[in-house]
Design a protein around this motif. Sequence first.
Motif, PDB file in Angstrom:
ATOM      1  N   TYR A 323       0.829  -1.208   0.000  1.00  0.00           N
ATOM      2  CA  TYR A 323       0.000   0.000   0.000  1.00  0.00           C
ATOM      3  C   TYR A 323       0.860   1.254   0.000  1.00  0.00           C
ATOM      4  O   TYR A 323       1.871   1.333   0.709  1.00  0.00           O
ATOM      5  N   LEU A 324       0.423   2.218  -0.796  1.00  0.00           N
ATOM      6  CA  LEU A 324       1.091   3.513  -0.831  1.00  0.00           C
ATOM      7  C   LEU A 324       0.848   4.236   0.486  1.00  0.00           C
ATOM      8  O   LEU A 324      -0.299   4.419   0.903  1.00  0.00           O
ATOM      9  N   LEU A 325       1.950   4.640   1.156  1.00  0.00           N
ATOM     10  CA  LEU A 325       1.879   5.406   2.400  1.00  0.00           C
ATOM     11  C   LEU A 325       2.758   6.638   2.257  1.00  0.00           C
ATOM     12  O   LEU A 325       3.505   6.777   1.287  1.00  0.00           O
ATOM     13  N   TYR A 326       2.708   7.505   3.270  1.00  0.00           N
ATOM     14  CA  TYR A 326       3.743   8.536   3.397  1.00  0.00           C
ATOM     15  C   TYR A 326       4.745   8.065   4.436  1.00  0.00           C
ATOM     16  O   TYR A 326       4.369   7.498   5.462  1.00  0.00           O
ATOM     17  N   HIS A 327       6.024   8.324   4.177  1.00  0.00           N
ATOM     18  CA  HIS A 327       7.059   7.998   5.154  1.00  0.00           C
ATOM     19  C   HIS A 327       8.104   9.098   5.142  1.00  0.00           C
ATOM     20  O   HIS A 327       8.409   9.668   4.092  1.00  0.00           O
ATOM     21  N   GLU A 328       8.677   9.377   6.296  1.00  0.00           N
ATOM     22  CA  GLU A 328       9.446  10.605   6.468  1.00  0.00           C
ATOM     23  C   GLU A 328      10.720  10.689   5.631  1.00  0.00           C
ATOM     24  O   GLU A 328      11.169  11.782   5.292  1.00  0.00           O
ATOM     25  N   GLU A 329      11.310   9.533   5.276  1.00  0.00           N
ATOM     26  CA  GLU A 329      12.553   9.627   4.519  1.00  0.00           C
ATOM     27  C   GLU A 329      12.351  10.254   3.145  1.00  0.00           C
ATOM     28  O   GLU A 329      13.296  10.761   2.541  1.00  0.00           O
ATOM     29  N   LEU A 330      11.117  10.231   2.645  1.00  0.00           N
ATOM     30  CA  LEU A 330      10.862  10.871   1.359  1.00  0.00           C
ATOM     31  C   LEU A 330      11.221  12.349   1.412  1.00  0.00           C
ATOM     32  O   LEU A 330      11.767  12.905   0.453  1.00  0.00           O
ATOM     33  N   GLU A 331      10.928  12.996   2.523  1.00  0.00           N
ATOM     34  CA  GLU A 331      11.121  14.442   2.644  1.00  0.00           C
ATOM     35  C   GLU A 331      12.577  14.845   2.472  1.00  0.00           C
ATOM     36  O   GLU A 331      12.873  15.853   1.818  1.00  0.00           O
ATOM     37  N   SER A 332      13.497  14.074   3.025  1.00  0.00           N
ATOM     38  CA  SER A 332      14.907  14.442   2.891  1.00  0.00           C
ATOM     39  C   SER A 332      15.510  13.911   1.599  1.00  0.00           C
ATOM     40  O   SER A 332      16.341  14.577   0.980  1.00  0.00           O
ATOM     41  N   LEU A 333      15.112  12.719   1.159  1.00  0.00           N
ATOM     42  CA  LEU A 333      15.666  12.170  -0.080  1.00  0.00           C
ATOM     43  C   LEU A 333      15.338  13.068  -1.272  1.00  0.00           C
ATOM     44  O   LEU A 333      16.153  13.220  -2.187  1.00  0.00           O
ATOM     45  N   ILE A 334      14.165  13.669  -1.270  1.00  0.00           N
ATOM     46  CA  ILE A 334      13.789  14.592  -2.337  1.00  0.00           C
ATOM     47  C   ILE A 334      14.820  15.705  -2.464  1.00  0.00           C
ATOM     48  O   ILE A 334      15.181  16.126  -3.568  1.00  0.00           O
ATOM     49  N   ARG A 335      15.332  16.161  -1.346  1.00  0.00           N
ATOM     50  CA  ARG A 335      16.262  17.286  -1.327  1.00  0.00           C
ATOM     51  C   ARG A 335      17.691  16.870  -1.673  1.00  0.00           C
ATOM     52  O   ARG A 335      18.503  17.725  -2.054  1.00  0.00           O
ATOM     53  N   ASN A 336      18.009  15.605  -1.546  1.00  0.00           N
ATOM     54  CA  ASN A 336      19.414  15.203  -1.575  1.00  0.00           C
ATOM     55  C   ASN A 336      19.810  14.238  -2.687  1.00  0.00           C
ATOM     56  O   ASN A 336      21.012  14.000  -2.874  1.00  0.00           O
ATOM     57  N   ILE A 337      18.874  13.676  -3.401  1.00  0.00           N
ATOM     58  CA  ILE A 337      19.211  12.743  -4.481  1.00  0.00           C
ATOM     59  C   ILE A 337      19.153  13.479  -5.811  1.00  0.00           C
ATOM     60  O   ILE A 337      18.147  14.096  -6.158  1.00  0.00           O
ATOM     61  N   LYS A 338      20.229  13.389  -6.575  1.00  0.00           N
ATOM     62  CA  LYS A 338      20.336  14.121  -7.834  1.00  0.00           C
ATOM     63  C   LYS A 338      19.386  13.565  -8.890  1.00  0.00           C
ATOM     64  O   LYS A 338      19.314  12.354  -9.093  1.00  0.00           O
ATOM     65  N   GLY A 339      18.672  14.475  -9.561  1.00  0.00           N
ATOM     66  CA  GLY A 339      17.859  14.109 -10.705  1.00  0.00           C
ATOM     67  C   GLY A 339      16.517  13.501 -10.379  1.00  0.00           C
ATOM     68  O   GLY A 339      15.797  13.061 -11.287  1.00  0.00           O
ATOM     69  N   LEU A 340      16.127  13.477  -9.105  1.00  0.00           N
ATOM     70  CA  LEU A 340      14.914  12.770  -8.706  1.00  0.00           C
ATOM     71  C   LEU A 340      13.666  13.422  -9.305  1.00  0.00           C
ATOM     72  O   LEU A 340      13.501  14.639  -9.263  1.00  0.00           O
ATOM     73  N   ARG A 341      12.785  12.578  -9.836  1.00  0.00           N
ATOM     74  CA  ARG A 341      11.546  13.043 -10.443  1.00  0.00           C
ATOM     75  C   ARG A 341      10.302  12.500  -9.743  1.00  0.00           C
ATOM     76  O   ARG A 341       9.232  13.073  -9.849  1.00  0.00           O
ATOM     77  N   LYS A 342      10.468  11.365  -9.059  1.00  0.00           N
ATOM     78  CA  LYS A 342       9.306  10.745  -8.425  1.00  0.00           C
ATOM     79  C   LYS A 342       9.783   9.831  -7.308  1.00  0.00           C
ATOM     80  O   LYS A 342      10.775   9.114  -7.465  1.00  0.00           O
ATOM     81  N   ILE A 343       9.072   9.864  -6.162  1.00  0.00           N
ATOM     82  CA  ILE A 343       9.433   8.979  -5.058  1.00  0.00           C
ATOM     83  C   ILE A 343       8.170   8.548  -4.335  1.00  0.00           C
ATOM     84  O   ILE A 343       7.260   9.347  -4.098  1.00  0.00           O
ATOM     85  N   ARG A 344       8.108   7.253  -3.995  1.00  0.00           N
ATOM     86  CA  ARG A 344       6.949   6.683  -3.310  1.00  0.00           C
ATOM     87  C   ARG A 344       7.431   5.708  -2.229  1.00  0.00           C
ATOM     88  O   ARG A 344       8.574   5.271  -2.243  1.00  0.00           O
TER      89      ARG A 344
END
Length: 607
Positions: A323-344
């Motif tokens: 199931y798709l959830l929200y999880h906190e690591e998404l918030e920092s990975l968005i800021r720190n991984i180069k070229g990211l377009r989508k994260i779930r």
Amino acid sequence: MACVLQIGAGGVGGVVAHKMAMNRESFTRIILASRTLSKCQAIADSIRQKGLGEIEIDSVDADSVESVVALIEKYRPKLVVNVALPYQDLSIMEACLHTKTHYLDTANYEHPDSAHFEYKEQWAYDTRYKQAGIFALLGSGFDPGVTNVFCAYAQKHYFDEIHTIDILDCNAGDHGYAFATNFNPEINLREVSSKARYWVKGDSSLTQSLNECGNETAVTTDKVAPLSHFAQHSNLTQDTRIADSKKVGSNSLVSQADLALNPDLKQDTIYRKFERDEKHFELDSNTQDLKVESYFNGQWRDIAPLALMKEWDYPEVGVKNSYLLYHEELESLIRNIKGLRKIRFFMTFGESYLTHMKVLENIGFLRIDEVAHKGGKIVPIEVLKTLLPDPASLASRTKGQTHIGCYMKGVKDGKERTIYIYNICNHEACYKEVNAQGVSYTTGVPAMIGAKLICEDKWGIGCCKNVAFTQSLRELENSLCDSQNRLVSAEFSTQPTNLKQNLHSLDSSNMESQKVDSTSCHSSEASSIESYNAEQLKLNSDMPKGGEYQGIDSNNGAGVFNMEQNDPDPFMQELNAQGLPYIVCEIESNGNLKVLEDGRNRQDNAI
């Protein structure tokens, strides 16, 4: 090597204490503290009975800054390991700031009165931690924690850019009860019943995608999807012109836009089987107010809790509802991984768990507000926590495995590639080793590893951060600047690029004026630092006061950092040594999994 103070004596706390006791070369003195001294004593007794020596125990009120300060001043540890409740993160961080003590936790701060998860209140400590010369490591569990490191490791060694990340958390264990939670019931149920969200970034090409996928039939997929199919739709992006309120089907909780952005997912039919629009009580909860919000040049897109799912075929485990959830690591990975377009983020749940949870929601047992009861007040979810089995009691009953991994798609040397990094953990083996089930083990071991790296001065003060953000390995190897600055690291601020700049005082005027010493680096490298810092300052414009320089200047490594902002290699090596070996696979064009590294046999292929 170091004195460490651990706060928290639950299931995860027991694992951390046992594993620290197994690594006495790094932890010469271990103090375990909790509000309930008897829990500390039980862990200390187990450690002694296993022949792992003695630890000291004490009591503390982790809600009280004064109580935590007094405890730290009593023992003067190098590091405080916080495995207490997430509600207590800020009070413990504040105490560490007062005493100038390094800090580590496993989960981000949660407000006790609202199921709201974000890092900003902890990132706001960054400038003060820099000024104090101390290091804070946030989220050193498995997810968040190891999953962040998996992404950083993949970026450093396997990608030039990562375009999509899907984090998979599968617990294939069975404890035998009809309904129970594998960690703190209040935290677990608040997390699962919260609205889901994912993040996308891109251009307006979604308009065409939505036109092509504008009905429910167009976006449904096969029942069981192998991992090779996981990220093929990564080019779908957001378009704020889409009418998100337009639903697919009369009973749909998911908009056309979200179905088009996630064509590999389908709407749930288990949890929503007993869905009702009206309840017998009024509830202002986090399951309402679904929004689309701008974040880091992309969008957070909210989804109703447990509304989107997929059946994944997990290597070595099998097919599970995810199931798709929200999880906190998404918030920092968005800021720190180069070229990211989508994260779930996805988590597995069985039909029994979902059915019981829906009944509890419908009758009001998941409420986190106070309700009147016999002349007093109670919080329903706290009553439920009392009624459910203690997660620690499940350890001896649980059989099966956990499977947690990161599925990533991106480019390397101009070619697309797909990498999956995961860990398999056996519940029964965990109980035999440290009297815990696998969920506690997979959180507690990474907490110990993070603490170990800090105590061994491999992460933290004077240590280089993740080189992968702005440099390739080849560029790093050729960097004379890096080799020169290793000799004088105490005189320079550590950069996330492994390059250094002159250390200045950290008031705002000096921060703005920091310049690279051109005598210590080539001009191109100096330009790279200045460019990186300027870009990060711009991207940090949404940070809270005190967090404006998070991940930029670090006063010789000081400040508040997320896991992926550190060099992933020593952490990954420790995973193999400490009981959580990782496997790296490449998903080939024909769908086959090619193993590139397997820490279980310690015969990893050279990168």
